[in-house]
Design a protein around this motif. Structure first.
Motif, PDB file in Angstrom:
ATOM      1  N   ALA A 163      39.590  24.055  38.455  1.00  0.00           N
ATOM      2  CA  ALA A 163      40.527  23.485  37.488  1.00  0.00           C
ATOM      3  C   ALA A 163      39.819  23.184  36.173  1.00  0.00           C
ATOM      4  N   PHE A 164      40.560  23.396  35.083  1.00  0.00           N
ATOM      5  CA  PHE A 164      40.065  23.118  33.738  1.00  0.00           C
ATOM      6  C   PHE A 164      41.065  22.246  32.983  1.00  0.00           C
ATOM      7  N   GLU A 165      40.551  21.337  32.195  1.00  0.00           N
ATOM      8  CA  GLU A 165      41.347  20.575  31.234  1.00  0.00           C
ATOM      9  C   GLU A 165      40.870  20.994  29.857  1.00  0.00           C
ATOM     10  N   ARG A 166      41.624  21.889  29.224  1.00  0.00           N
ATOM     11  CA  ARG A 166      41.176  22.547  27.995  1.00  0.00           C
ATOM     12  C   ARG A 166      39.845  23.241  28.270  1.00  0.00           C
ATOM     13  N   GLU A 167      38.747  22.842  27.622  1.00  0.00           N
ATOM     14  CA  GLU A 167      37.471  23.535  27.834  1.00  0.00           C
ATOM     15  C   GLU A 167      36.621  22.880  28.921  1.00  0.00           C
ATOM     16  N   LYS A 168      37.094  21.793  29.482  1.00  0.00           N
ATOM     17  CA  LYS A 168      36.298  21.049  30.458  1.00  0.00           C
ATOM     18  C   LYS A 168      36.596  21.510  31.885  1.00  0.00           C
ATOM     19  N   LEU A 169      35.541  21.694  32.677  1.00  0.00           N
ATOM     20  CA  LEU A 169      35.687  21.921  34.106  1.00  0.00           C
ATOM     21  C   LEU A 169      35.910  20.570  34.771  1.00  0.00           C
ATOM     22  N   ILE A 170      37.015  20.421  35.512  1.00  0.00           N
ATOM     23  CA  ILE A 170      37.301  19.131  36.144  1.00  0.00           C
ATOM     24  C   ILE A 170      37.249  19.197  37.671  1.00  0.00           C
ATOM     25  N   ALA A 177      41.876  25.910  55.260  1.00  0.00           N
ATOM     26  CA  ALA A 177      43.265  25.655  55.639  1.00  0.00           C
ATOM     27  C   ALA A 177      43.491  26.246  57.024  1.00  0.00           C
ATOM     28  N   ASN A 178      43.659  25.394  58.012  1.00  0.00           N
ATOM     29  CA  ASN A 178      43.719  25.860  59.390  1.00  0.00           C
ATOM     30  C   ASN A 178      45.113  26.270  59.842  1.00  0.00           C
ATOM     31  N   ASN A 179      46.137  25.952  59.049  1.00  0.00           N
ATOM     32  CA  ASN A 179      47.490  26.400  59.398  1.00  0.00           C
ATOM     33  C   ASN A 179      48.265  26.655  58.105  1.00  0.00           C
ATOM     34  N   PRO A 180      49.388  27.373  58.187  1.00  0.00           N
ATOM     35  CA  PRO A 180      50.124  27.789  56.979  1.00  0.00           C
ATOM     36  C   PRO A 180      50.613  26.661  56.092  1.00  0.00           C
ATOM     37  N   LEU A 181      50.717  25.435  56.622  1.00  0.00           N
ATOM     38  CA  LEU A 181      51.206  24.330  55.806  1.00  0.00           C
ATOM     39  C   LEU A 181      50.088  23.644  55.025  1.00  0.00           C
ATOM     40  N   GLU A 182      48.876  23.717  55.522  1.00  0.00           N
ATOM     41  CA  GLU A 182      47.779  22.978  54.903  1.00  0.00           C
ATOM     42  C   GLU A 182      47.447  23.482  53.509  1.00  0.00           C
ATOM     43  N   ASP A 183      47.479  24.815  53.321  1.00  0.00           N
ATOM     44  CA  ASP A 183      47.054  25.353  52.027  1.00  0.00           C
ATOM     45  C   ASP A 183      47.960  24.870  50.890  1.00  0.00           C
ATOM     46  N   THR A 190      46.206  18.345  45.175  1.00  0.00           N
ATOM     47  CA  THR A 190      45.145  18.455  44.171  1.00  0.00           C
ATOM     48  C   THR A 190      45.750  18.464  42.777  1.00  0.00           C
ATOM     49  N   TRP A 191      46.841  19.202  42.615  1.00  0.00           N
ATOM     50  CA  TRP A 191      47.555  19.252  41.327  1.00  0.00           C
ATOM     51  C   TRP A 191      47.983  17.844  40.905  1.00  0.00           C
ATOM     52  N   GLU A 192      48.522  17.094  41.847  1.00  0.00           N
ATOM     53  CA  GLU A 192      48.974  15.736  41.545  1.00  0.00           C
ATOM     54  C   GLU A 192      47.811  14.808  41.239  1.00  0.00           C
ATOM     55  N   LEU A 194      44.957  15.533  39.956  1.00  0.00           N
ATOM     56  CA  LEU A 194      44.403  15.867  38.648  1.00  0.00           C
ATOM     57  C   LEU A 194      45.376  15.548  37.515  1.00  0.00           C
ATOM     58  N   GLN A 195      46.568  15.117  37.893  1.00  0.00           N
ATOM     59  CA  GLN A 195      47.614  14.736  36.932  1.00  0.00           C
ATOM     60  C   GLN A 195      47.960  15.896  35.993  1.00  0.00           C
ATOM     61  N   LEU A 196      48.075  17.084  36.578  1.00  0.00           N
ATOM     62  CA  LEU A 196      48.489  18.240  35.802  1.00  0.00           C
ATOM     63  C   LEU A 196      50.006  18.223  35.631  1.00  0.00           C
ATOM     64  N   ASN A 197      50.466  18.853  34.553  1.00  0.00           N
ATOM     65  CA  ASN A 197      51.883  18.841  34.209  1.00  0.00           C
ATOM     66  C   ASN A 197      52.586  20.045  34.844  1.00  0.00           C
ATOM     67  N   ALA A 198      53.591  19.763  35.660  1.00  0.00           N
ATOM     68  CA  ALA A 198      54.284  20.829  36.391  1.00  0.00           C
ATOM     69  C   ALA A 198      55.096  21.737  35.487  1.00  0.00           C
ATOM     70  N   GLN A 199      55.335  21.324  34.234  1.00  0.00           N
ATOM     71  CA  GLN A 199      56.128  22.133  33.313  1.00  0.00           C
ATOM     72  C   GLN A 199      55.270  22.928  32.330  1.00  0.00           C
ATOM     73  N   SER A 200      54.135  22.373  31.921  1.00  0.00           N
ATOM     74  CA  SER A 200      53.366  23.020  30.850  1.00  0.00           C
ATOM     75  C   SER A 200      52.014  23.599  31.276  1.00  0.00           C
ATOM     76  N   ASP A 201      51.422  23.106  32.357  1.00  0.00           N
ATOM     77  CA  ASP A 201      50.116  23.610  32.789  1.00  0.00           C
ATOM     78  C   ASP A 201      50.270  24.785  33.754  1.00  0.00           C
ATOM     79  N   GLY A 202      49.233  25.609  33.834  1.00  0.00           N
ATOM     80  CA  GLY A 202      49.339  26.847  34.591  1.00  0.00           C
ATOM     81  C   GLY A 202      48.687  26.801  35.959  1.00  0.00           C
ATOM     82  N   LEU A 203      49.290  27.530  36.895  1.00  0.00           N
ATOM     83  CA  LEU A 203      48.746  27.705  38.237  1.00  0.00           C
ATOM     84  C   LEU A 203      48.586  29.202  38.472  1.00  0.00           C
ATOM     85  N   TYR A 204      47.347  29.637  38.750  1.00  0.00           N
ATOM     86  CA  TYR A 204      47.047  31.069  38.818  1.00  0.00           C
ATOM     87  C   TYR A 204      46.444  31.416  40.185  1.00  0.00           C
TER      88      TYR A 204
END
Length: 254
Positions: A163-170, A177-183, A190-192, A194-204
């Motif tokens: 994860a990155f916050e602008r140029e910073k590695l965070i 992940a031992n079962n399909p739900l864990e991943d 992790t997204w929550e 790190l307080q990432l924005n579900a509307q403006s930040d990217g997930l790749y």
């Protein structure tokens, strides 16, 4: 020559930067009851091309026990202490790789006997934590104006997150992940955290995305900007992105 040490086996590929027609890869899985060191020894001894004089030999260690240490706190003697503090039974031989853009190092461990054997059997191998390669690779894909979480679906039920916050590695971490739900649960939490924005930040996503399509579909429902990364490989390479490990794709794209 690139070698990936996996908990379940051994991957290797051969490519030539000056001759694009040269590319070969193969994966050898070890049986659950086999001795890991002896399986590697047999493989190396059975095939003479491992002893060739390559321009460079990289040994990527793919595992989930790593620690990022800022350079101001790092000393070579303290590598084992960092792993012992963070993990219950870390591998005995501690190593590290520099994260050049972040004034820090990734500390990780490898089985001592495996390290000793490969150091003797191969010609000047470079031992590298796979996560250190992914950090630099994703940084080049990252739009420095926003925050982003990169997810790499790896072998042996392992998932890498960077994860990155602008140029910073965070964050840079590998989890199992031992079962399909864990991943999907772990990535979303992790997204929550790190307080990432579900509307403006990217997930790749990258790696074995087809195997984890259920996870991707789940995350797309809660995060707006999602994308599966696609890398343009040479036309003569018949394998697709999912069949080639992301660290190897990085080398082929350079």
């Amino acid at each position: 020559l690139s070698i990936r040490l996996l908990p379940s086996g051994f991957y290797f590929s051969i490519h030539c930067p000056t001759n694009e027609t040269v590319f070969y890869q193969n994966t050898v899985l070890f049986s659950a009851n086999s001795n890991y060191l002896k399986s590697i020894e047999k493989l190396i001894f059975d095939y003479s091309f491992f002893s060739y004089n390559y321009k460079k030999i990289n040994v990527f260690c793919v595992e989930n026990e790593t620690s990022i240490v800022p350079n101001e706190f790092y000393t070579k003697k303290s590598e084992s202490d960092f792993l012992s503090f963070n993990y219950l039974n870390p591998k005995l031989h501690a190593m590290s790789n520099e994260l050049q853009d972040y004034d820090s190092r990734i500390v990780w461990g490898i089985d001592k006997e495996v390290h000793n054997f490969l150091s003797r059997a191969l010609l000047h191998p470079h031992f590298i934590s796979h996560l250190s390669l992914l950090v630099g690779f994703y940084y080049k894909q990252h739009n420095k104006d926003t925050a982003a979480l990169f997810v790499n679906f790896n072998d042996d039920k392992m998932v890498d997150i960077v994860a990155f916050e602008r140029e910073k590695l965070i964050l840079a971490k590998t989890f199992c992940a031992n079962n399909p739900l864990e991943d999907s649960y772990y990535i979303q939490k992790t997204w929550e955290a790190l307080q990432l924005n579900a509307q403006s930040d990217g997930l790749y996503f990258s790696g074995k995305t087809g195997t984890y399509s259920h996870c991707i579909d789940t995350l797309k429902k809660v995060i707006s900007k999602t994308e599966t990364l696609s890398f343009k490989l040479r036309s003569d390479i018949k394998s697709d992105n999912e069949e080639i490990p992301t660290e190897i794709i990085k080398q082929l794209c350079e």
